[in-house]
Design a protein around this motif. Structure first.
Motif, short mmCIF file in Angstrom:
data_model
loop_
_atom_site.label_atom_id
_atom_site.label_comp_id
_atom_site.label_asym_id
_atom_site.label_seq_id
_atom_site.Cartn_x
_atom_site.Cartn_y
_atom_site.Cartn_z
N HIS A 1 17.48 7.36 7.24
CA HIS A 1 17.48 6.19 6.36
C HIS A 1 18.74 6.18 5.50
O HIS A 1 19.07 7.18 4.86
CB HIS A 1 16.24 6.17 5.47
CG HIS A 1 14.97 6.13 6.25
ND1 HIS A 1 14.53 4.99 6.88
CD2 HIS A 1 14.06 7.09 6.53
CE1 HIS A 1 13.40 5.26 7.51
NE2 HIS A 1 13.10 6.52 7.32
N THR A 2 19.43 5.06 5.48
CA THR A 2 20.67 4.97 4.72
C THR A 2 20.46 5.29 3.24
O THR A 2 21.35 5.83 2.59
CB THR A 2 21.32 3.58 4.86
OG1 THR A 2 20.38 2.58 4.48
CG2 THR A 2 21.77 3.33 6.29
N ARG A 3 19.28 4.99 2.72
CA ARG A 3 19.02 5.26 1.29
C ARG A 3 19.00 6.76 0.99
O ARG A 3 19.14 7.15 -0.16
CB ARG A 3 17.70 4.62 0.86
CG ARG A 3 16.50 5.26 1.50
CD ARG A 3 15.19 4.62 1.05
NE ARG A 3 14.09 5.15 1.81
CZ ARG A 3 13.57 4.61 2.91
NH1 ARG A 3 14.06 3.48 3.36
NH2 ARG A 3 12.58 5.18 3.53
N ASP A 4 18.83 7.61 2.01
CA ASP A 4 18.76 9.05 1.81
C ASP A 4 20.08 9.78 2.10
O ASP A 4 20.16 10.99 1.93
CB ASP A 4 17.66 9.65 2.69
CG ASP A 4 16.29 9.11 2.35
OD1 ASP A 4 16.05 8.82 1.16
OD2 ASP A 4 15.46 8.97 3.27
N ARG B 1 23.05 9.80 0.63
CA ARG B 1 23.73 10.43 -0.49
C ARG B 1 23.16 11.79 -0.80
O ARG B 1 23.89 12.75 -0.98
CB ARG B 1 23.68 9.54 -1.74
CG ARG B 1 24.52 10.12 -2.86
CD ARG B 1 23.85 9.94 -4.22
NE ARG B 1 24.52 10.68 -5.24
CZ ARG B 1 24.21 11.93 -5.58
NH1 ARG B 1 23.29 12.59 -4.95
NH2 ARG B 1 24.84 12.55 -6.55
N SER B 2 21.86 11.90 -0.86
CA SER B 2 21.28 13.20 -1.22
C SER B 2 21.12 14.10 0.00
O SER B 2 21.64 15.22 0.02
CB SER B 2 19.93 13.00 -1.92
OG SER B 2 19.05 12.26 -1.09
N LEU C 1 21.92 -8.23 -1.96
CA LEU C 1 21.38 -6.98 -1.44
C LEU C 1 22.05 -6.60 -0.12
O LEU C 1 22.41 -5.44 0.09
CB LEU C 1 19.86 -7.08 -1.29
CG LEU C 1 19.13 -5.80 -0.90
CD1 LEU C 1 19.40 -4.68 -1.89
CD2 LEU C 1 17.64 -6.07 -0.80
N TRP D 1 25.50 -5.28 -0.82
CA TRP D 1 25.42 -3.90 -1.32
C TRP D 1 25.19 -2.92 -0.18
O TRP D 1 25.90 -1.92 -0.04
CB TRP D 1 24.31 -3.79 -2.36
CG TRP D 1 24.06 -2.36 -2.75
CD1 TRP D 1 23.02 -1.58 -2.33
CD2 TRP D 1 24.87 -1.53 -3.57
NE1 TRP D 1 23.15 -0.31 -2.86
CE2 TRP D 1 24.27 -0.25 -3.62
CE3 TRP D 1 26.06 -1.74 -4.26
CZ2 TRP D 1 24.82 0.80 -4.35
CZ3 TRP D 1 26.59 -0.69 -4.99
CH2 TRP D 1 25.97 0.56 -5.02
N ARG D 2 24.19 -3.20 0.63
CA ARG D 2 23.86 -2.29 1.72
C ARG D 2 25.00 -2.19 2.74
O ARG D 2 25.30 -1.12 3.24
CB ARG D 2 22.55 -2.72 2.39
CG ARG D 2 21.35 -2.56 1.45
CD ARG D 2 20.04 -2.98 2.08
NE ARG D 2 19.72 -2.07 3.16
CZ ARG D 2 19.00 -2.40 4.23
NH1 ARG D 2 18.50 -3.61 4.36
NH2 ARG D 2 18.75 -1.51 5.17
N THR E 1 27.87 -0.18 1.20
CA THR E 1 27.48 1.23 1.11
C THR E 1 27.56 1.88 2.49
O THR E 1 28.08 3.00 2.63
CB THR E 1 26.05 1.36 0.54
OG1 THR E 1 26.02 0.76 -0.76
CG2 THR E 1 25.60 2.80 0.46
N THR F 1 30.18 4.76 3.68
CA THR F 1 29.68 6.02 4.23
C THR F 1 30.34 6.32 5.58
O THR F 1 30.68 7.47 5.85
CB THR F 1 28.15 5.99 4.36
OG1 THR F 1 27.59 5.69 3.08
CG2 THR F 1 27.61 7.31 4.86
#
Length: 164
Positions: free
Chosen positions: A86-89, A91-92, A140, A143-144, A147, A151
Motif C-alpha cells: 500500500h502506497t500509504r505504508d 514511508r514507514s 486527493l 496528492w497521491r 507522492t 517515491t
C-alpha cells in the motif's frame, strides 16, 4: 521486532531502545515499550523466537534474552525483501526494511526493483485519473499522484546509488 531479534540474541529493553523516538529505527518507526514486549511474546508463541539465556544488568532485574529460530530468520528475510503493498505504508515500512537491510549488510536492490515494479503502474493510473477528477477528489488524486511519483524518483535514486 523479529528482524531486530534476527541480528543476534537480545532482550526487550534493547529492542525498545532501537524503536524509541531517539533510537536508530525510531527515526522512522516508533513503537511503545509495552507493544515491544507483547510483540516478543507473540513471536515466541508463533515459534519465530525462543529464549536464549539471561543477561545480568547493573540497572535492574536480569534481562531475558531471545534469539530467532530458523523459521524466524526465514520469515524476516522474506518480509525484508517483499515490496510494500500500500502506497500509504511506503514511508514507514519501506524505510524500515531498507534500514534493516543496511544494518545487516543486505543488498537492497531486489527490494527496490520490486517496489518500483509495483509502484510505477499505480503512479501512472493515479496520474491518468487527474484530468477527470473535480473538487477535493482532484486534490486527493494530485496528492497521491505526486507522492507516488516522488517515491518512484526516490527508488530510482536509491537504485543508482547501490549500482555504483
Amino acid at each position: 521486532m523479529l528482524s531486530l531479534v534476527c541480528e543476534g540474541p537480545t532482550h526487550g529493553n534493547a529492542v525498545s531502545r532501537e524503536v524509541a523516538r531517539s533510537g536508530e529505527l525510531g527515526r522512522i518507526w516508533q513503537v511503545q515499550r509495552g507493544v515491544v514486549y507483547r510483540s516478543l511474546e507473540r513471536l515466541t508463541d508463533l515459534g519465530l523466537i525462543r529464549p536464549a539465556g539471561e543477561e545480568r544488568s547493573q540497572r535492574g532485574p536480569v534481562r531475558l534474552l531471545v534469539e530467532a529460530t530458523h523459521a524466524g530468520q526465514a520469515a524476516a528475510t522474506v518480509w525484508q525483501h517483499e515490496p510494500v503493498q500500500h502506497t500509504r505504508d511506503i514511508r514507514s515500512e519501506l524505510l524500515v526494511k531498507l534500514a534493516l537491510l543496511d544494518r545487516s549488510g543486505g543488498d537492497p536492490r531486489d527490494l527496490l526493483l520490486a517496489q518500483r515494479t509495483l509502484l510505477v503502474p499505480i503512479a501512472k493510473a493515479l496520474n491518468d485519473r487527474i484530468p477527470f477528477a473535480t473538487g477535493f477528489d482532484r486534490t486527493l488524486l494530485l496528492w497521491r499522484s505526486e507522492t507516488a511519483a516522488a517515491t518512484v524518483r526516490f527508488l530510482d535514486a536509491c537504485l543508482r546509488s547501490v549500482l555504483v
